[in-house]
Design an enzyme around this catalytic site. Structure first.
Site: not given
Ligand code: NAP
Length: 514
Positions: A256, A295
């Protein structure tokens, strides 16, 4: 000063080398120190595999779900203490801290419910069985069984509680022991969370280990039955994926990483309207929540040329009202960045964007006094400018770029796709043809598409990751996928096809014959 210890092989252990110091990012005051030097990571991983794995695999999904429920309860009982730590060590405002701690609790509860709904089974039956030959006796059935290794989970600094919980929930429910490694700079929350779970003896021996401090050679110690779930920068993810043992042993890796999430205002959403206001609110929240260190935060703000000037003014007005300061103070809306290196990285990023665009609000100049503070920054790029940096450089702070586009769906989709893969992008429009064009254009480049609407009550906006939906994205975002309800378990399980006699297989997997 407090020394953080790791919980390995069912005991608290302290590294021997020169320690790293963890600070309060608002005051730079040292809070704790940590070292992982000299710790026997190979033995600790082995302990998790030998003790934690069999204990978890002996339990049904409902029983594993119950462990998650107890984990959530234990964290909930210490919520205030954890919130205080997130404010002190993470630079979080109280509201930012709740986002992390409450997000961890909610995710664990959601996976506890999934466990309960899966009942007494210990593995997953995957789809319907199939007849394989002329005879109905020749039959095939896929199942998913827990892997026999350890799930190493390495997290970024921005969500120490949620990061640990969201990864651990899927793995533990799937039946794999977890070896968690929080980012060092903000490790105090994860460390305390582990202390709470150990004190309460919530999990079976070996089910959860915690390494604080530098990762050392952790990924290099993994083998074929292990998995590695990594969240952090694309550079670190790339380095991990290329390690010889990871390649040789086909260690399953989920990354990720970075993302240049876009928010697109449709041509129908005129200034002053509800859709326009929803868009404005979501962009302002995403730029400043957790000081933009999310993020999923909106980085590229796409607005039809006709509304770009109004949007610039409205965003600037909203950002002007954001009070930046010590997150411990109630009136503060945005705290500092998490570390000195983070601040340096954001400044460098703003300078890179500034070489092609121009500042529309704020600048990355140092603020007076101690702490890693920066004011929000809005950059602006000319319509159709072929700026490379805005589609290539994730500035991990309260920084976004305004990009004007023609108002055509095909143009918006082409601009968004230049980000080369992202976690989430959001669209704000009620024009069905526009939505269809943009969604079909950008869907292959994303893990999630958020369709903003003023009528969604208490909408969390695109920046909130919900456990029911997948999180991850192709390309730049790392190519990973986490969560998504029961889908999140697949990474920790081996799918195997059983092929043979239908009654034998059906008895084995517990499916009623029809
Ligand atoms: P990072 O420097 O890559 O660090 C991430 C984690 O990896 C930390 O725990 C770090 O430990 C560890 N690490 C560093 N080098 C390693 C190595 N060689 N082997 C194994 N582990 C290693 O990233 P960061 O600065 O903490 O995080 C910011 C980045 O994460 C941003 O780019 C952001 O977009 C991304 N992010 C992505 C998501 C997502 O879900 N996609 C979520 C959050 C953040 P130490 O702290 O001890 O160095």
């Amino acid at each position: 000063m407090k020394t953080l210890r790791s919980y390995l092989g069912e005991r608290w252990v302290e590294g021997a080398g020169a320690p790293q110091t963890l600070v309060d990012p608002a005051t730079e005051e040292p809070l704790a120190q940590v070292s992982s030097d000299g710790l026997d990571l190979a033995a600790a991983l082995d302990h998790a595999r030998r003790k934690g794995g069999p204990s978890l695999r002996a339990l049904s999904f409902a029983e594993r779900g119950n462990l998650l429920k107890e984990t959530a309860k234990a964290i909930q009982a210490h919520r205030d203490e954890l919130l205080d730590l997130a404010v002190a060590n993470g630079g979080n405002t109280r509201s930012d801290a709740k986002f992390d701690i409450d997000g961890a609790i909610f995710t664990l509860q959601t996976y506890a419910e999934i466990g309960s709904s899966l009942g007494t089974a210990k593995f997953l039956v995957d789809g319907e069985g199939v007849q394989l030959g002329r005879s109905p006796r020749f039959h095939g059935q896929h199942i998913n069984v827990p892997r026999h290794g350890v799930a190493v989970q390495i997290n970024a600094f921005n969500f120490p509680a949620w990061g640990l919980a969201e990864k651990a929930a899927s793995a533990l429910l799937a039946g794999m022991p977890v070896f968690s490694k929080p980012a060092t700079s903000s490790a105090m929350v994860a460390h305390r969370l582990m202390e709470i779970l150990v004190e309460k003896k919530v999990l079976p021996e070996g089910a959860l280990s915690l390494l604080v401090g530098a990762p050392r050679d952790l990924p290099a110690l993994l083998g074929a039955q292990d998995v590695l779930a990594f969240t952090g920068s694309g550079d670190t993810g790339t380095r991990i994926r290329a390690l010889p043992n990871i390649v040789r042993e086909s260690v399953r890796v989920n990354v990720e990483a970075d993302s240049l999430n876009a928010a697109v205002l449709g041509p129908d959403a005129a200034p002053g309207g509800d859709m326009y206001e929803t868009f404005l609110k979501d962009v302002l929240r995403d730029m400043t929540q957790k000081a933009g260190q999310k993020c999923t935060a909106i980085r590229r703000v796409l607005v039809p040329q006709a509304h770009a000037a109004t949007m610039r003014e409205d965003l600037a007005e909203g950002l002007k009202a954001v009070r930046v300061g010590n997150p411990a103070l109630e009136e503060t809306r945005m705290g500092p960045l998490a570390s000195g290196s983070q601040l340096a990285d954001v400044r460098e990023g703003v300078a890179k964007l500034g070489a092609e665009g121009k500042l529309a609000f704020g600048n990355a100049a140092p603020l007076a006094g101690k702490g890693f503070f920066i004011s929000p920054v809005l950059m602006e790029f000319a319509k159709d400018a072929l700026a490379a940096s805005v589609h290539a450089r994730e500035v991990f702070g309260p920084v976004a770029s305004l990009l004007a586009y023609s108002g055509k769906g095909s143009d918006a989709a082409a601009i968004v796709a230049r980000g080369n893969g992202g976690l989430v992008s959001s669209l704000y429009s009620e024009d069905a043809a526009f939505l269809e064009e943009v969604v079909s254009g950008i869907a292959p480049y994303h893990g999630r598409i958020f369709l903003g609407h003023p009528k969604i009550e208490m909408s969390p906006g695109p920046g909130t990751v919900l456990p029911q939906l997948v999180h991850g994205g192709p390309g730049r975002a790392g190519g990973g996928e986490e969560l998504g309800g029961v889908r999140g378990l697949a990474f920790y399980m081996q799918r195997v096809a059983l092929e043979g006699s239908r009654p034998v297989i059906q008895k084995l997997v517990g499916v009623q014959s029809s």
